[in-house]
Design a protein around this motif. Structure first.
Motif, short mmCIF file in Angstrom:
data_model
loop_
_atom_site.label_atom_id
_atom_site.label_comp_id
_atom_site.label_asym_id
_atom_site.label_seq_id
_atom_site.Cartn_x
_atom_site.Cartn_y
_atom_site.Cartn_z
N GLU A 109 0.82 -1.21 0.00
CA GLU A 109 0.00 0.00 0.00
C GLU A 109 0.86 1.26 0.00
N ARG A 110 1.97 1.22 0.75
CA ARG A 110 2.87 2.39 0.78
C ARG A 110 3.54 2.58 -0.58
N ALA A 132 3.96 5.73 -5.56
CA ALA A 132 4.07 5.76 -7.02
C ALA A 132 3.38 6.99 -7.62
N GLY A 133 2.38 7.50 -6.94
CA GLY A 133 1.71 8.71 -7.42
C GLY A 133 0.72 8.47 -8.55
N PHE A 134 0.13 7.28 -8.60
CA PHE A 134 -0.87 7.03 -9.64
C PHE A 134 -2.06 7.97 -9.47
N ILE A 174 -0.82 2.01 -15.74
CA ILE A 174 -1.02 2.08 -14.29
C ILE A 174 -1.14 0.67 -13.70
N GLY A 175 -1.86 -0.21 -14.40
CA GLY A 175 -2.04 -1.57 -13.91
C GLY A 175 -0.72 -2.33 -13.81
N LEU A 176 0.14 -2.19 -14.81
CA LEU A 176 1.44 -2.85 -14.76
C LEU A 176 2.35 -2.20 -13.72
N GLY A 177 2.21 -0.88 -13.58
CA GLY A 177 2.97 -0.20 -12.53
C GLY A 177 2.54 -0.65 -11.15
N ALA A 178 1.23 -0.81 -10.96
CA ALA A 178 0.71 -1.28 -9.67
C ALA A 178 1.17 -2.71 -9.40
N ALA A 179 1.19 -3.55 -10.45
CA ALA A 179 1.66 -4.93 -10.27
C ALA A 179 3.12 -4.95 -9.84
N ARG A 207 7.35 4.96 -9.96
CA ARG A 207 6.94 6.38 -10.00
C ARG A 207 6.19 6.62 -11.29
N TYR A 208 5.00 7.22 -11.16
CA TYR A 208 4.17 7.58 -12.32
C TYR A 208 4.21 9.09 -12.49
N VAL A 209 4.31 9.54 -13.75
CA VAL A 209 4.30 10.98 -14.01
C VAL A 209 3.83 11.24 -15.43
N LEU A 210 3.12 12.32 -15.62
CA LEU A 210 2.76 12.76 -16.97
C LEU A 210 4.00 13.33 -17.64
#
Length: 263
Positions: free
Chosen positions: A68-69, A74-76, A128-133, A142-145
């Motif tokens: 969860e942390r 990651a900042g989704f 996002i799904g693959l990043g969450a996995a 880390r997610y960013v536009l």
């Protein structure tokens, strides 16, 4: 010669367990010990069996909290899970390939991933799904536009902290860059983005989602040589998924409207 310890009463034992769990920072054991003890009595578990169940519960809950942390860090912008993706709505996307990517071998190997297709074809959901996995599997994500990342890099260069900013983006195991191709970048912005990609090359993974095919990236990166270098960084030894041109969001909305009209 030590004296034998006197047996504890049940209330004293419960108080001692509570105090010890607080001191040792074992919140799950503290809250679940009574329920697990009752279950252990019914199932006639041995002392070792009961202790194992208690320790496993603590470890599982710690893993959940860590995940969860990592998801939060990651900042989704929103929650998107691969289990929610409708593969039937977009036949261009192979569920087998996505399931393979979900095992995160590509992240472990530092390989890039490119999701390319029109708006509404599922690129951001998959990104996002693959990043969450990956975050759930223990990787730093880390997610960013794309536009936000470039603006941050430009400001960092102006504030003389560019190296520090690039290093921060270089440390994460997976950098997810969304909406690449939606805006034109000047040479300075493109060069700064190139520095981030170079910092991560063949060491840490980059995943991007773009509404433009690679041949159209010259609209975003106006310098042809720089554009070619960036495409090379993002495709060499990587995974490329073309999500197509038909918006399944639009198709879903159309089907919904038809259903409402039929009612």
């Amino acid at each position: 010669m030590s004296r034998a310890r006197r047996p504890m009463t049940e209330p004293a034992a419960e108080a001692a367990i509570d105090q010890a769990c607080r001191a040792l920072r074992l919140p799950t054991m503290r809250t679940r010990v009574n329920d697990l003890a009752t279950a252990a009595e019914k199932e006639q578990l041995s002392y070792r069996g009961f202790l194992a169940e208690l320790l496993i519960a603590e470890c599982d809950d710690r893993d959940r909290r860590r995940s969860e942390r990592r998801i939060k860090a990651a900042g989704f912008p929103r929650q998107k899970w691969l289990s929610d993706f409708d593969f039937d709505a977009n036949p261009n996307i192979s569920s087998a390939m996505i399931n393979t990517l979900a095992t995160c071998g590509w992240v472990r190997n530092g390989e890039p991933l490119c999701l390319v297709g029109d708006s509404g074809t599922g690129k951001s959901h998959l990104l996002i799904g693959l990043g969450a996995a990956a975050a759930m599997a223990g990787f730093r994500v880390r997610y960013v536009l794309a536009a936000k990342l470039v603006n941050e890099l430009v400001e960092a260069a102006d504030d003389k902290i560019l190296n520090k900013t690039i290093a921060r983006y270089g440390r994460v195991d997976l950098l997810c860059i969304d909406e690449l191709g939606y805006m034109e970048l000047d040479r300075h912005g493109a060069e700064l983005l190139f520095q981030v990609l170079t910092e991560r090359e063949e060491t840490n993974s980059v995943a991007i989602a773009s509404n433009e095919s690679f041949s159209g990236w010259t609209k975003t990166f106006t310098d042809p040589r720089l554009c070619a270098a960036i495409v090379d960084r993002l495709t060499f030894g990587g995974n490329i998924i073309e999500t197509g041109t038909g918006s399944y969001r639009l198709a879903h909305a159309h089907q919904k409207n038809l259903a409402m009209a039929a009612d």
